[in-house]
Design a protein around this motif. Structure first.
Motif, PDB file in Angstrom:
ATOM      1  N   VAL A  79     -10.753 -34.277   9.103  1.00  0.00           N
ATOM      2  CA  VAL A  79     -12.150 -34.121   8.655  1.00  0.00           C
ATOM      3  C   VAL A  79     -12.449 -35.149   7.574  1.00  0.00           C
TER       4      VAL A  79
ATOM      5  N   CYS B  10     -15.557 -24.118   9.545  1.00  0.00           N
ATOM      6  CA  CYS B  10     -14.339 -24.857   9.218  1.00  0.00           C
ATOM      7  C   CYS B  10     -13.224 -23.940   8.742  1.00  0.00           C
TER       8      CYS B  10
ATOM      9  N   ARG C 190     -11.930 -26.282  13.013  1.00  0.00           N
ATOM     10  CA  ARG C 190     -11.429 -25.351  12.019  1.00  0.00           C
ATOM     11  C   ARG C 190     -10.257 -25.994  11.278  1.00  0.00           C
TER      12      ARG C 190
ATOM     13  N   ASP D 116     -18.222 -32.769   6.065  1.00  0.00           N
ATOM     14  CA  ASP D 116     -17.128 -33.747   6.074  1.00  0.00           C
ATOM     15  C   ASP D 116     -17.299 -34.812   4.991  1.00  0.00           C
TER      16      ASP D 116
END
Lengths: 185, 1051, 244
Positions: free
Chosen positions: B13, B290, B3, B165
């Motif tokens: 990320v 996320c 997250r 990502d």
């Protein structure tokens, strides 16, 4: 204001199996109160039907369980071209009638495959340009789609959800033949 | 997935994503949008996966979206650390081992390389791959990409759409982060307004203003909706955008939700796009994980969520009020505005709807600012737009171009011109709501206003290119058929009006339409446009109205002559070949008769359709070849050679006499009418033959001592031997046609004399006057015009030809002159100012000339002819040209360079075009057009002077034999109609009984080509250069016909 | 008290309350604008397009039934163009189905016929479609003959909005649109129909009629329904099933 919730009133004696009823009930719970609920319900129900259509008993049950008037459900089910009110064939041949496909001769493809499967005008539902016809033995349904969005591959046909690009009359005939023969074995 | 709640988790990320995009080992990414998959990308992917697995290679394999060049799919991106990213095109599974071999040994597989990318501007971020590989062009050097600017498509085909990502690695969700940190929604709205971003769904309304409405609306609940119900047939950019880069859309919507104060967003995606639905759903899921959707987004306390709804196949749901009704669980019938969705939308709550592409522009505007955005595009329409360029162009695909780019850039530069070298006729923009823009208007900049002025619209960005094989009336009918079936049926104009419009268009395309139908259709179209309830109805008549405006002549052809030049409207033609034949020969019939071994009947069939079959069998431009349906199987039936064979088999045989008598006996009883034909060329002979067969008394005047015109005096013997022509003329004479030779009209007989003596006069004089070019040196001795040269040779008069001849021109006269000069012992060079494919001459003739030793210099424009002190030609100088802009004929204009080339020669033959000598017509009451040709009614061939008709070169300028004969035939039909006042044309033609069944399967026989005499042997003689088909070959060729003339259900 | 505004209709200055439609304002001042799908008391759908008017400064034609009046507006209800377009719309309706006035129960009382007479439509230039459409005689008291249906949806709205039964809907789309009873049942088998007859009275033509009437006998009354709908809107209750 928001769409109806699961109606408490028990449905009139429904010819649906308990399983089917349960499936629909779960769907309703999952979608209730959300925009696009009716479309999503009908799409999911049709997808689960073996002949990919919406039998009237199912619609009846849906009306009773959601409280949406039957007339409205029928209106929606007949308005959108994705929904079928008649059983569909085992295999679906779908010819794209988009502009790029049209300019590259998709009308001939349609005529050819209809001829090959022996479909006549009277087998068709709806008007000529939105055709959907099923062979008497329910093996094939031939239909058109407004546009697959595969215009760079025009003309395009789809057989049982796989896209054939740059297809000509011969190639299409061969594909359909292969399915036909496959079934006779 | 972790997250993201602060900058450091964001960066984690990002790092993870970058290591996937730029790994320290090779990465292979296969373009797997639906278009790629449709071209076989799935099997390429599996081939890579299997091979990497079995060989145990340390390589990364990924799926990516589509880079836009659909015609070159499947596309594969390969990356070697430190090297540029290379995009391979048209990769097939059997290419895979080779590619992997190269990569495994650290080499870049260059064989299939389309282009390379050294660094890429993702706008929200920048990626440097590496430099080098000079042998591979940069992506923007590939014509298809030149001029494109990828803002909307910034990530498409470069990142894996299934991996959030990778999106974050190239700066994704930075714009959202910035907006949330800034916490100033008004500023964002101001930026969108200042960027003058207009709705990309078609109407072009200012997005910022729409956003402001919703922001100001007071309500506890507000909705924002993304309209991804891309229904325009011919447009698929939204599908590709979502499939290739779903997160850009999601980010745009979260920003929109934040600044407009909405907490719920809905994506309405058409169900026909299963892959787009799948990728978007998984992207939404990842974004939720996320913390980019749901409660407390990016830890900033903002709540917003997205839901995807699949549309169920209704084009009208692209209309915002219909889309809202659809979401409410009703049929998608639009409702009137006001009230507008911004005040009273979904479930009565304020609602904003924007098109997919509009949302894609949001993050770039937030990151780069409105000033950067307005640098691209035109003043009123900044930015770019994605177009789907499809139809009859070579390079099909998605192109993102700055707004305001001229249409011709799309068609010719990016699209690479027409397929198979065909001439492009029009581009259809805006789908069923738009219109067709004719080729003459390709300078039009593509923006909202300019297209609107032409009666079309930008719409969602579909561009369907049409060539000469597309019938514009059929296209209009197609679109009305479409809107007719997609009309919701609520309002009368659209529901019933389109039904009646379709009725009229059907009638017209079936050849049953009248001029009254045309007027009713016009009136009705305007009514539908002005009174319909929603955008669908209001724009549905556009395809008809623009076609009526820009292609009126095509409507007239269908209505007045029951003719569809493109050969699309099947009811108006027997078969595509018959339709393309200027003489409308019943080609399938003579092929079938021959196939049934009925040669004599085949001959009668041929001669009655075309009284000079042995000549046309040798020299026709054979337009039928291009239209033959057999092309789809292997190649066209060689129809020209088969009818030559039929003619050649009969004319010299002992059967000729009886057959000629039979044909002459078919002549109708004498009518007592007298007709004069001026000119015994192919046009005049055809007209005379039919007038005579119709029972009229016919006299043909010609200034020459024998009949045939150009066939006799311009076509060299090696193409058409004189004895062949003589026999054909003999047949015509046998029917009763009379000739007066050595008599020139009007020198020896005036037009007034003809007027007094005859009931009708047909003028068919050829183009005997050579156009003179302005070229210094044409006065020199040794400069000769082509036609007088050819005429002199055919009359066996002496010609002053030198040793080295230069021919200027690229038409049949140029090639004929060159081949004749070769036979007279000269060395020949042909200079043509354009490219080979632009040459008007028959390609086979050009090839034959080269085989015989003629040299052809392309892209050279003669500049001057150099003479010696004796006043004789010494050389010719030409300017080397290069190809420039596209001209109005769709060919690239030759532009002069500084290079001058010199050809030493002693003779120059000018073959730059011929004109008609119309001096005689000027004082005779015949109206002459500005172009210097006689004015006639296009359909009846009547001139401005009563009784007088004209056809052939006189009305078209220099043309070819078959075209000219077509006019003669047409004139005979119209003259007879006028003289007799009844329709009796069909009565002349015999009927034949023959098999009416198409072959069950196309025979496996390749096309039989005509045999040529060996080049070295034929180049020294005027004996015929080709040998016709052998009987068995002709028969096989006839069997190749697919019998398009037999309609389904006819038998 | 709603705000008062002024506008011009065909040149005449009119003072009226804000919030109402051009059609209502015109009617209140005895200005005739033709309309078929509009019925007082029901929601406006803007479907028949007969009430189109020209508004100064607006490029397109606007339907009077759904366009609210605005202060300073100048409306033209009659012009050559409007007359021509309205005429086409009526002709299209006649061409769409099988309107044979001579054998229709509503002959003489039909709104479509009345408008055609008033707008001078004496012939139809377009070809007739002659569709095969159902005639439903299964209801004990009423008939539904789709040959006469103009798809105005007044029956749909009155049943859903006033009666609350939602028996009727429009099925299909485009020229294939048909009036449908519930899940395509025959009317006699309807489970929701209260036989209140509101649809009968609302139908502008002879498409939905009462049994027992002969040709030229079926006159209809929409006023009571409109009053009922207005009362309802004002808050007074209405028991479903009230037979008019």
């Amino acid at each position: 204001m928001t769409p109806a919730l699961l109606s408490d009133s028990p449905p009139r004696s429904s010819p649906l199996s308990f399983e089917e009823q349960d499936f629909i009930d779960r769907l309703i719970v999952q979608h209730r109160g959300r925009p696009g609920m009716l479309l999503s319900l009908l799409e999911a129900i049709q997808e689960r039907q073996p002949n990919k259509y919406l039998p009237v008993e199912v619609l009846d049950y849906l009306a009773a369980r959601t409280g949406i008037p039957g007339a409205q459900i029928y209106s929606v089910a007949t308005f959108y071209s994705l929904f079928n009110l008649k059983p569909q064939g085992e295999h679906t041949v779908c010819i794209c009638r988009g502009t790029a496909c049209h300019t590259r001769g998709s009308r001939n493809l349609l005529e050819r495959v209809k001829l090959q499967l022996g479909l006549k005008e009277e087998d068709e539902d709806g008007s000529a340009e939105k055709m959907c016809a099923t062979t008497a033995d329910r093996r094939f349904t031939v239909r058109t789609v407004a546009c697959f969005g595969q215009c760079a591959l025009a003309p395009v046909a789809e057989i049982d959800h796989s896209i054939l690009g740059h297809v000509n009359e011969r190639a299409l005939e061969r594909e359909v033949d292969a399915i036909k023969r496959g079934g006779q074995r | 997935m972790k997250r993201i709640s602060d900058l450091s988790s964001f960066n984690d990320v990002r790092e993870a994503g970058l290591s996937k995009l730029l790994p320290d080992r090779p990465r292979i990414a296969i373009g797997m949008g639906t278009c790629g998959t449709g071209n076989g990308a799935e099997s390429v992917y599996h081939a890579f996966a299997d091979a990497i697995n079995t060989r145990g290679l340390g390589m990364n394999l990924a799926r990516t979206g589509c880079f836009g060049f659909c015609a070159a799919e499947p596309l594969v991106n390969v990356y070697l650390p430190g090297k540029p990213l290379v995009i391979l095109q048209r990769v097939q599974p059997n290419d895979v081992p080779g590619i992997l071999d190269d990569l495994a040994s650290g080499r870049m597989p260059t064989g299939l390389a389309l282009c390379k990318i050294e660094e890429w501007d993702h706008i929200t971020g920048h990626v440097r791959f590496g430099v080098g590989l000079p042998e591979i062009p940069h992506w923007h050097e590939v014509p298809f990409f030149t001029g494109q600017k990828k803002i909307v498509l910034r990530n498409c085909g470069l990142i894996n759409p299934n991996e959030i990502d990778e999106y974050i690695a190239i700066g994704g969700y930075q714009a959202l982060y910035k907006v949330l940190i800034d916490n100033n929604p008004d500023m964002v709205i101001e930026a969108v307004k200042a960027a003058k971003l207009r709705g990309r769904g078609g109407a072009g309304y200012q997005t910022g203003i729409k956003w402001e409405f919703l922001r100001k609306a007071q309500s506890e609940r507000k909705y924002i909706i993304c309209n991804a119900d891309e229904g325009d047939p011919g447009a698929y950019m939204n599908r590709n955008e979502i499939e290739s880069d779903p997160h850009s859309l999601i980010e745009g919507m979260i920003i929109g939700g934040y600044v407009m104060g909405a907490t719920e967003g809905i994506l309405y995606v058409r169900a026909e796009y299963p892959l787009a639905v799948h990728r978007l759903n998984s992207a939404i899921e990842q974004a939720r994980e996320c913390g980019l959707l749901g409660d407390n987004i990016l830890g900033r306390g903002f709540r917003f969520d997205l839901q995807l709804v699949e549309g169920a196949g209704a084009f009208v749901c692209g209309e915002e009020t219909a889309l809202i009704r659809s979401l409410e669980g009703k049929a998608g019938r639009p409702t009137p505005r006001p009230p507008y969705p911004a005040e009273h939308g979904l479930y009565g709550c304020p609602t904003n709807i924007n098109n997919v592409e509009t949302w894609y522009n949001i993050a770039p505007i937030v990151i780069k600012g409105p000033g950067w955005f307005t640098e691209t595009g035109s003043a009123k329409s900044p930015g770019t737009k994605v177009f789907s360029l499809v139809g009859k162009v070579n390079n099909t695909g998605l192109v993102e171009m700055p707004l305001g780019t001229p249409l011709k850039t799309f068609v010719y530069d990016v699209g690479g011109g027409g397929t198979h070298g065909r001439a492009i006729k029009a581009v259809q923009t805006g789908g069923p709501s738009g219109g067709c823009i004719p080729q003459e208007m390709f300078d039009t900049p593509v923006d909202y206003e300019s297209l609107g002025q032409l009666g079309s619209i930008m719409g969602s960005g579909g561009m369907v290119v049409m060539d000469e094989d597309n019938c514009m009336v059929d296209v209009a009918r197609y679109f009305i058929e479409f809107t007719h079936s997609e009309s919701c049926g609520k309002c009368i104009p659209c529901r019933v009006g389109l039904d009646k419009s379709l009725y009229y268009l059907n009638r017209i395309t079936q050849g049953k339409g009248t001029e009254a139908d045309f007027d009713l259709l016009d009136d009705l179209s305007r009514m539908i446009r002005d009174t319909s309830l929603c955008g669908l109805g209001q724009t549905a008549p556009n395809p008809v109205l623009t076609t009526m405006r820009h292609f009126r002549h095509e409507f007239e052809d269908h209505i007045r002559a029951a003719r569809c030049r493109a050969g699309v409207c099947e009811d108006l033609a027997l078969s595509p070949c018959e339709n393309s034949c200027p003489l409308h020969m019943n080609i399938p019939r003579f092929l079938q008769l021959l196939k049934e071994d009925r040669l004599e009947e085949a001959f009668v069939s041929v001669v009655m359709d075309n009284p000079l079959p042995a000549s046309t069998g040798r020299v026709c431009q054979h337009p039928c070849d291009n239209r033959c349906r057999r092309t789809g199987v292997d190649s066209a039936v060689n129809m020209r050679e088969v009818h030559r064979y039929i003619a050649d088999a009969i004319y010299p045989s002992d059967r000729f006499d009886a057959l000629a008598s039979d044909i002459a006996a078919r002549r109708k009883p004498l009518t007592g009418k007298r007709c004069a034909v001026v000119g015994a060329g192919p046009t005049g002979l055809a007209c005379a033959f039919y007038l005579c067969m119709l029972g009229h008394e016919v006299m043909v005047y010609d200034s020459n001592p024998a009949a045939g015109g150009m066939l006799r005096y311009a076509l060299p013997d090696y193409r058409l031997p004189k004895d062949v022509l003589d026999r054909e003329v003999e047949l015509i004479r046998r029917t009763g046609v009379q000739f007066t030779f050595n008599t020139q009209v009007p020198r020896d007989v005036s037009l007034n004399d003809l007027d007094g003596q005859y009931d009708a006069v047909f003028l068919s004089i050829g183009t005997w006057k050579e156009s003179w070019v302005y070229l210094p040196g044409t006065e020199l001795t040794g400069v000769i015009p082509a036609l007088p040269f050819l005429e002199a040779v055919s009359k066996e008069q002496p010609v002053p030809l030198g040793k080295r001849v230069t021919v200027i021109g690229g038409g049949n006269a140029a090639i004929d002159s060159a081949r004749t000069a070769l036979r007279l012992g000269s060395k020949v060079t042909i200079i043509y100012r354009r490219e080979r494919k632009d040459m008007p001459a028959i390609p086979e003739e050009t090839e034959a000339a080269e085989a015989e030793g003629a040299e052809i210099v392309f892209l050279a424009t003669p500049h001057r002819i150099v003479g010696g002190p004796d006043g004789r030609v010494q050389a010719i100088e030409a300017v080397r040209t290069k190809l420039g802009e596209y001209d109005s004929s769709g060919r690239r204009r030759p532009m002069p360079t500084n290079e001058i080339i010199r050809f030493a020669c002693d003779t120059v033959i000018l073959a730059v075009g011929e004109t008609v000598d119309l001096d005689f017509a000027k004082a005779s009451g015949l109206k002459i057009k500005e172009s210097g040709l006689i004015e006639v009614d296009r359909y009846t061939l009547e001139t401005s002077r009563s009784k007088f008709y004209a056809g052939g070169d006189l009305i078209t300028g220099a043309s070819n034999v078959s075209n000219a004969m077509g006019y003669g035939k047409k004139a005979a039909r119209n003259i007879d109609r006028r003289l007799m006042n009844v329709r009796r044309w069909e009565e002349v033609f015999p009927s034949f009984e023959y098999d009416q069944a198409p072959p069950a399967h196309a025979s496996e026989a390749p096309r039989h080509h005509v045999e040529e005499v060996d080049a070295a042997q034929r180049a020294t003689t005027f004996a015929e250069a080709t040998i016709g088909l052998a009987p068995v070959d002709a028969m096989e060729e006839a069997c190749r016909c697919l019998r398009c003339d037999v309609r389904n259900g006819d038998h | 008290m709603p705000q008062k505004i002024s506008l011009r209709i065909d040149g005449e200055l009119i003072h009226t309350a804000a919030g109402q439609s051009i059609l209502d304002a015109a009617k209140a001042h005895n200005k005739f604008i033709p309309a078929l799908c509009h019925m007082k008391g029901l929601s406006s759908v803007g479907a028949c397009r007969l009430c189109i008017v020209e508004v100064a400064g607006v490029g397109r034609l606007l339907p009077a039934c759904t366009t609210p009046v605005q202060d300073g507006m100048s409306v033209t209800t009659q012009s050559d163009k409007l007359r021509r377009y309205r005429r086409i719309a009526l002709e299209l309706l006649f061409a769409e189905r099988n309107h044979v006035c001579a054998v229709c129960v509503s002959n003489g009382f039909c709104e479509l016929q009345g408008l055609a007479k008033r707008l001078g439509v004496t012939n139809v230039r377009y070809p007739y479609t002659y569709p095969k459409v159902p005639i439903d005689l299964t209801h004990p008291r009423y008939t539904a003959d789709q040959n006469r249906c103009i798809l105005c949806s007044r029956c749909v709205r009155v049943c859903a909005e006033v009666e609350g039964a939602h028996v009727w809907e429009i099925s299909g789309r485009g020229v294939g649109s048909r009036l449908v009873c519930e899940l395509n049942r025959s009317w006699g088998e309807s489970t929701n129909c209260t036989s209140c007859g509101k649809c009968v009275q609302s139908c502008p033509t002879g498409a939905i009629a009462e049994k027992g009437f002969a040709v030229e006998e079926m006159s209809k009354r929409t006023d009571p329904i409109s009053r009922l709908a207005t009362l309802r809107a004002a808050g007074s209750d209405n028991k479903p099933g009230v037979i008019l």
